[in-house]
Design a protein around this motif. Structure first.
Motif, PDB file in Angstrom:
ATOM      1  N   SER A   1     -49.985 -20.024 -52.761  1.00 17.64           N
ATOM      2  CA  SER A   1     -49.582 -19.259 -53.932  1.00 17.64           C
ATOM      3  C   SER A   1     -48.445 -18.304 -53.592  1.00 17.64           C
ATOM      4  CB  SER A   1     -50.777 -18.489 -54.496  1.00 17.64           C
ATOM      5  OG  SER A   1     -50.401 -17.725 -55.625  1.00 17.64           O
ATOM      6  N   HIS A   2     -48.514 -17.677 -52.431  1.00 16.93           N
ATOM      7  CA  HIS A   2     -47.435 -16.785 -51.990  1.00 16.93           C
ATOM      8  C   HIS A   2     -46.108 -17.533 -51.904  1.00 16.93           C
ATOM      9  CE1 HIS A   2     -45.466 -13.593 -49.619  1.00 16.93           C
ATOM     10  NE2 HIS A   2     -45.010 -14.568 -48.857  1.00 16.93           N
ATOM     11  N   CYS A   3     -46.166 -18.787 -51.447  1.00 12.17           N
ATOM     12  CA  CYS A   3     -44.948 -19.567 -51.227  1.00 12.17           C
ATOM     13  C   CYS A   3     -44.395 -20.202 -52.501  1.00 12.17           C
ATOM     14  CB  CYS A   3     -45.219 -20.670 -50.204  1.00 12.17           C
ATOM     15  SG  CYS A   3     -45.541 -20.054 -48.535  1.00 12.17           S
ATOM     16  N   THR A   4     -45.253 -20.545 -53.434  1.00  4.82           N
ATOM     17  CA  THR A   4     -44.834 -21.344 -54.595  1.00  4.82           C
ATOM     18  C   THR A   4     -45.085 -20.674 -55.937  1.00  4.82           C
ATOM     19  OG1 THR A   4     -46.959 -22.480 -54.846  1.00  4.82           O
ATOM     20  CG2 THR A   4     -45.375 -23.442 -53.283  1.00  4.82           C
ATOM     21  N   GLY A   5     -45.910 -19.637 -55.958  1.00  7.90           N
ATOM     22  CA  GLY A   5     -46.281 -19.005 -57.216  1.00  7.90           C
ATOM     23  C   GLY A   5     -47.510 -19.604 -57.863  1.00  7.90           C
ATOM     24  N   GLN A   6     -48.050 -20.669 -57.316  1.00 12.91           N
ATOM     25  CA  GLN A   6     -49.213 -21.310 -57.922  1.00 12.91           C
ATOM     26  C   GLN A   6     -50.235 -21.704 -56.863  1.00 12.91           C
ATOM     27  OE1 GLN A   6     -47.089 -24.903 -59.507  1.00 12.91           O
ATOM     28  NE2 GLN A   6     -48.629 -26.032 -58.329  1.00 12.91           N
ATOM     29  N   ALA A   7     -51.489 -21.745 -57.280  1.00 10.14           N
ATOM     30  CA  ALA A   7     -52.545 -22.204 -56.395  1.00 10.14           C
ATOM     31  C   ALA A   7     -52.435 -23.722 -56.216  1.00 10.14           C
ATOM     32  CB  ALA A   7     -53.912 -21.835 -56.972  1.00 10.14           C
ATOM     33  N   PRO A   8     -52.910 -24.252 -55.090  1.00  5.98           N
ATOM     34  CA  PRO A   8     -52.787 -25.693 -54.839  1.00  5.98           C
ATOM     35  C   PRO A   8     -53.779 -26.500 -55.673  1.00  5.98           C
ATOM     36  CG  PRO A   8     -53.978 -24.636 -53.057  1.00  5.98           C
ATOM     37  CD  PRO A   8     -53.503 -23.532 -53.945  1.00  5.98           C
ATOM     38  N   ASP A   9     -53.520 -27.786 -55.745  1.00  7.30           N
ATOM     39  CA  ASP A   9     -54.399 -28.724 -56.438  1.00  7.30           C
ATOM     40  C   ASP A   9     -55.693 -28.861 -55.636  1.00  7.30           C
ATOM     41  OD1 ASP A   9     -55.708 -30.877 -57.591  1.00  7.30           O
ATOM     42  OD2 ASP A   9     -53.918 -32.129 -57.738  1.00  7.30           O
ATOM     43  N   PRO A  10     -56.833 -28.477 -56.202  1.00  4.28           N
ATOM     44  CA  PRO A  10     -58.092 -28.525 -55.437  1.00  4.28           C
ATOM     45  C   PRO A  10     -58.571 -29.938 -55.154  1.00  4.28           C
ATOM     46  CG  PRO A  10     -58.536 -27.970 -57.720  1.00  4.28           C
ATOM     47  CD  PRO A  10     -57.040 -27.991 -57.582  1.00  4.28           C
ATOM     48  N   ARG A  11     -58.008 -30.930 -55.839  1.00  7.65           N
ATOM     49  CA  ARG A  11     -58.453 -32.314 -55.627  1.00  7.65           C
ATOM     50  C   ARG A  11     -57.857 -32.914 -54.366  1.00  7.65           C
ATOM     51  NH1 ARG A  11     -56.239 -34.835 -61.048  1.00  7.65           N
ATOM     52  NH2 ARG A  11     -54.412 -33.894 -60.050  1.00  7.65           N
ATOM     53  N   GLN A  12     -56.821 -32.305 -53.827  1.00  2.54           N
ATOM     54  CA  GLN A  12     -56.135 -32.873 -52.670  1.00  2.54           C
ATOM     55  C   GLN A  12     -56.924 -32.591 -51.395  1.00  2.54           C
ATOM     56  OE1 GLN A  12     -52.498 -30.888 -51.426  1.00  2.54           O
ATOM     57  NE2 GLN A  12     -51.535 -32.840 -50.927  1.00  2.54           N
ATOM     58  N   PRO A  13     -57.216 -33.606 -50.575  1.00  3.18           N
ATOM     59  CA  PRO A  13     -57.871 -33.341 -49.281  1.00  3.18           C
ATOM     60  C   PRO A  13     -57.020 -32.372 -48.463  1.00  3.18           C
ATOM     61  CG  PRO A  13     -57.857 -35.694 -49.770  1.00  3.18           C
ATOM     62  CD  PRO A  13     -56.966 -35.037 -50.789  1.00  3.18           C
ATOM     63  N   LEU A  14     -57.667 -31.432 -47.816  1.00  5.33           N
ATOM     64  CA  LEU A  14     -56.949 -30.381 -47.100  1.00  5.33           C
ATOM     65  C   LEU A  14     -57.145 -30.536 -45.603  1.00  5.33           C
ATOM     66  CD1 LEU A  14     -55.310 -27.805 -46.974  1.00  5.33           C
ATOM     67  CD2 LEU A  14     -57.391 -26.500 -47.497  1.00  5.33           C
ATOM     68  N   HIS A  15     -56.035 -30.784 -44.907  1.00  6.36           N
ATOM     69  CA  HIS A  15     -56.028 -30.887 -43.457  1.00  6.36           C
ATOM     70  C   HIS A  15     -55.157 -29.759 -42.909  1.00  6.36           C
ATOM     71  CE1 HIS A  15     -56.766 -35.494 -43.987  1.00  6.36           C
ATOM     72  NE2 HIS A  15     -57.839 -34.779 -44.234  1.00  6.36           N
ATOM     73  N   ILE A  16     -55.706 -29.008 -41.980  1.00  5.60           N
ATOM     74  CA  ILE A  16     -55.038 -27.836 -41.418  1.00  5.60           C
ATOM     75  C   ILE A  16     -54.901 -28.019 -39.914  1.00  5.60           C
ATOM     76  CG2 ILE A  16     -55.240 -25.350 -40.998  1.00  5.60           C
ATOM     77  CD1 ILE A  16     -56.737 -25.113 -43.628  1.00  5.60           C
ATOM     78  N   LEU A  17     -53.742 -27.615 -39.380  1.00  6.03           N
ATOM     79  CA  LEU A  17     -53.499 -27.666 -37.938  1.00  6.03           C
ATOM     80  C   LEU A  17     -53.232 -26.260 -37.419  1.00  6.03           C
ATOM     81  CD1 LEU A  17     -52.924 -29.200 -35.261  1.00  6.03           C
ATOM     82  CD2 LEU A  17     -50.525 -29.326 -35.993  1.00  6.03           C
ATOM     83  N   ASP A  18     -53.955 -25.871 -36.378  1.00  6.73           N
ATOM     84  CA  ASP A  18     -53.672 -24.636 -35.652  1.00  6.73           C
ATOM     85  C   ASP A  18     -52.964 -25.046 -34.370  1.00  6.73           C
ATOM     86  OD1 ASP A  18     -53.599 -21.957 -35.153  1.00  6.73           O
ATOM     87  OD2 ASP A  18     -55.721 -21.739 -34.648  1.00  6.73           O
ATOM     88  N   ALA A  19     -51.642 -24.907 -34.370  1.00  8.45           N
ATOM     89  CA  ALA A  19     -50.804 -25.445 -33.286  1.00  8.45           C
ATOM     90  C   ALA A  19     -50.534 -24.361 -32.255  1.00  8.45           C
ATOM     91  CB  ALA A  19     -49.497 -25.984 -33.858  1.00  8.45           C
ATOM     92  N   GLY A  20     -51.332 -24.367 -31.198  1.00  6.67           N
ATOM     93  CA  GLY A  20     -51.295 -23.318 -30.195  1.00  6.67           C
ATOM     94  C   GLY A  20     -52.371 -22.300 -30.499  1.00  6.67           C
ATOM     95  N   CYS A  21     -53.625 -22.757 -30.494  1.00  7.36           N
ATOM     96  CA  CYS A  21     -54.736 -21.939 -30.999  1.00  7.36           C
ATOM     97  C   CYS A  21     -55.232 -20.929 -29.990  1.00  7.36           C
ATOM     98  CB  CYS A  21     -55.891 -22.838 -31.429  1.00  7.36           C
ATOM     99  SG  CYS A  21     -56.694 -23.732 -30.064  1.00  7.36           S
ATOM    100  N   GLY A  22     -54.877 -21.084 -28.693  1.00  6.74           N
ATOM    101  CA  GLY A  22     -55.361 -20.154 -27.691  1.00  6.74           C
ATOM    102  C   GLY A  22     -56.873 -20.070 -27.684  1.00  6.74           C
ATOM    103  N   SER A  23     -57.401 -18.857 -27.689  1.00  4.59           N
ATOM    104  CA  SER A  23     -58.848 -18.644 -27.592  1.00  4.59           C
ATOM    105  C   SER A  23     -59.564 -18.787 -28.925  1.00  4.59           C
ATOM    106  CB  SER A  23     -59.127 -17.250 -27.003  1.00  4.59           C
ATOM    107  OG  SER A  23     -58.673 -16.246 -27.898  1.00  4.59           O
ATOM    108  N   GLY A  24     -58.852 -19.262 -29.962  1.00  5.30           N
ATOM    109  CA  GLY A  24     -59.511 -19.669 -31.197  1.00  5.30           C
ATOM    110  C   GLY A  24     -59.695 -18.605 -32.254  1.00  5.30           C
ATOM    111  N   VAL A  25     -59.051 -17.456 -32.121  1.00  8.82           N
ATOM    112  CA  VAL A  25     -59.199 -16.409 -33.142  1.00  8.82           C
ATOM    113  C   VAL A  25     -58.684 -16.906 -34.488  1.00  8.82           C
ATOM    114  CG1 VAL A  25     -58.480 -14.102 -33.852  1.00  8.82           C
ATOM    115  CG2 VAL A  25     -59.131 -14.534 -31.467  1.00  8.82           C
ATOM    116  N   SER A  26     -57.471 -17.445 -34.495  1.00  4.73           N
ATOM    117  CA  SER A  26     -56.922 -17.960 -35.754  1.00  4.73           C
ATOM    118  C   SER A  26     -57.702 -19.169 -36.241  1.00  4.73           C
ATOM    119  CB  SER A  26     -55.439 -18.303 -35.578  1.00  4.73           C
ATOM    120  OG  SER A  26     -55.230 -19.177 -34.483  1.00  4.73           O
ATOM    121  N   SER A  27     -58.134 -20.026 -35.339  1.00  2.34           N
ATOM    122  CA  SER A  27     -58.911 -21.208 -35.730  1.00  2.34           C
ATOM    123  C   SER A  27     -60.192 -20.814 -36.443  1.00  2.34           C
ATOM    124  CB  SER A  27     -59.261 -22.050 -34.501  1.00  2.34           C
ATOM    125  OG  SER A  27     -58.117 -22.418 -33.776  1.00  2.34           O
ATOM    126  N   ASP A  28     -60.843 -19.763 -35.959  1.00  4.09           N
ATOM    127  CA  ASP A  28     -62.080 -19.290 -36.561  1.00  4.09           C
ATOM    128  C   ASP A  28     -61.846 -18.867 -38.011  1.00  4.09           C
ATOM    129  OD1 ASP A  28     -64.792 -18.848 -36.345  1.00  4.09           O
ATOM    130  OD2 ASP A  28     -64.596 -16.856 -35.460  1.00  4.09           O
TER     131      ASP A  28
END
Length: 403
Positions: free
Chosen positions: A44-71
């Motif tokens: 929403s911050h990037c586009t002004g709108q919330a995403p389509d909830p029907r779309q499967p959501l895959h997220i990548l934490d690229a360089g997660c270290g000890s997992g704080v962001s992953s959590d």
């Protein structure tokens, strides 16, 4: 063949010695939130709108270290499949234990590989890569790999060091290299002594005591700041050159308040500065604010929408949801997405509660539910202003009609 950056061996060894971030492990979900790691709020911050909830959501934490962001990514996006990668086996061991203790281990997959191998792991709607590219020998190659792994219409959140606010840190790093100090426990103690023994008026000592000491109490944090074996930082001009040719669009800073002219200027100077193009405005802020130590921002892979919700027809056909990153809900005194104080009057609180109770209802139906004239009268006009204000304050997210 396993891909690796030129700096991978020494960076891997460093983080095997000092797993980072050094945040303590705890039982249960992580405290609070970071809206940049919540896909709905970030999109929403990037586009002004919330995403389509029907779309499967895959997220990548690229360089997660000890997992704080992953959590956070796992717990702020309960519908998502999360993948995390890092080159440090020791950091990943901490990350796995962190997710086990928080209850998120079933929804994340960890990979001990270079960021350059991200495209082999799939395509992702959200990629988070905080504090990683600037530790590569070839950051441009790393950005190209992330761009390949980003799905069409996806967003990428990056954090890179800035020159301006790291002048004293760079001086300390250079001095320690000249003295042959190693990135180990003995080296950390030597470096602490060096800073402590500098004259009281020395800018390195002052900067450390006034701004950095609390962030570097632990050895891992101190070593990451002063003894890292591979680090690059940027000014705005070099940052935008890094982005050229990667096929992604700059969508804006994720700490936008820092980049607003009125945080520094006023009067005639402010008015003159407002006449500059955006990039020159940012360069002006960069030149005047010597505390900017990093850039955090979003890039996106086209096609991406851009909604301003000015058309009444679009607004009343939309659905709305409460921003999930609000602390203190359902009270009238909240902390907003950036942990800023937010006070809701009774009308706004009632509207936000109605939205929260019926997130799949088009706003035109919500109007009737609240007993507001639905035929374009003054009541509906006022409610439209309310909804837009909640959206502008990032308290509510709006989504176009899903067909």
């Amino acid at each position: 063949m396993t891909m690796a950056d030129g700096a991978t061996p020494r960076v891997r060894d460093f983080y095997n010695t000092f797993p980072y971030p050094p945040d303590p492990l705890q039982d249960g979900p992580p405290p609070g939130y970071n809206w940049r790691w919540c896909y709905a709020t970030a999109y929403s911050h990037c586009t002004g709108q919330a995403p389509d909830p029907r779309q499967p959501l895959h997220i990548l934490d690229a360089g997660c270290g000890s997992g704080v962001s992953s959590d956070y990514l796992v717990h702020l996006n309960p519908e998502a499949r999360v993948t995390a990668l890092d080159i440090s086996s020791e950091a990943l061991a901490v990350a796995r234990e962190r997710l086990r203790r928080s209850g998120g281990e079933q929804r994340i997959r960890f990979h001990c590989v270079s960021l350059l191998e991200a495209p082999s792991l799939g395509r992702f709607q959200l990629i988070n890569s905080v504090g990683v590219l600037h530790h590569m020998a070839d950051p441009a190659a790393g950005l190209a790999a992330l761009a390949m792994a980003l799905a069409d219409g996806g967003i990428l959140h990056l954090f890179l060091y800035a020159d301006g606010g790291r002048r004293e840190i760079h001086g300390t790093q250079h001095a320690l290299r000249l003295l042959g100090v190693q990135a180990d426990g003995t080296g950390v103690q030597f470096a602490r002594q060096l800073i402590a023994q500098l004259p009281e008026q020395n800018s390195i000592r002052q900067r450390h005591q006034q701004r950095l000491a609390l962030d570097t109490v632990g050895d891992a944090a101190f070593a990451d700041m002063y003894l890292h074996p591979q680090e690059t930082s940027y000014n705005l001009a070099r940052l935008f050159r890094l982005m050229e040719g990667c096929g992604l669009e700059f969508l804006g800073f994720s700490n936008p308040r820092i980049w607003q002219l009125d945080t520094l200027l006023q009067g005639e100077v402010l008015e003159r500065a407002k006449a500059l193009p955006d990039r020159q405005q940012w360069q002006l802020i960069e030149a005047l604010n010597t505390d900017i130590s990093h850039f955090e921002f979003f890039l996106g892979k086209p096609p991406l929408p851009a909604h301003d919700w000015n058309r009444d027809e679009d607004l009343w056909a939309a659905t709305a949801q409460r921003n999930p990153c609000l602390w203190g809900w359902p009270g009238s005194r909240l902390l907003g997405p950036d942990l800023e104080p937010v006070d809701l009057d009774q009308e706004d609180l009632a509207l936000l509660k109605a939205i929260d109770e019926a997130p799949s209802q088009p706003l035109r139906h919500l109007v009737r539910h609240l007993g507001v004239d639905a035929d374009g009268g003054r009541g509906q006009m006022r409610m439209g202003q309310q909804v837009r204000a909640l959206w502008q304050r990032r308290l509510a997210l709006l989504r176009p009609t899903v067909h």
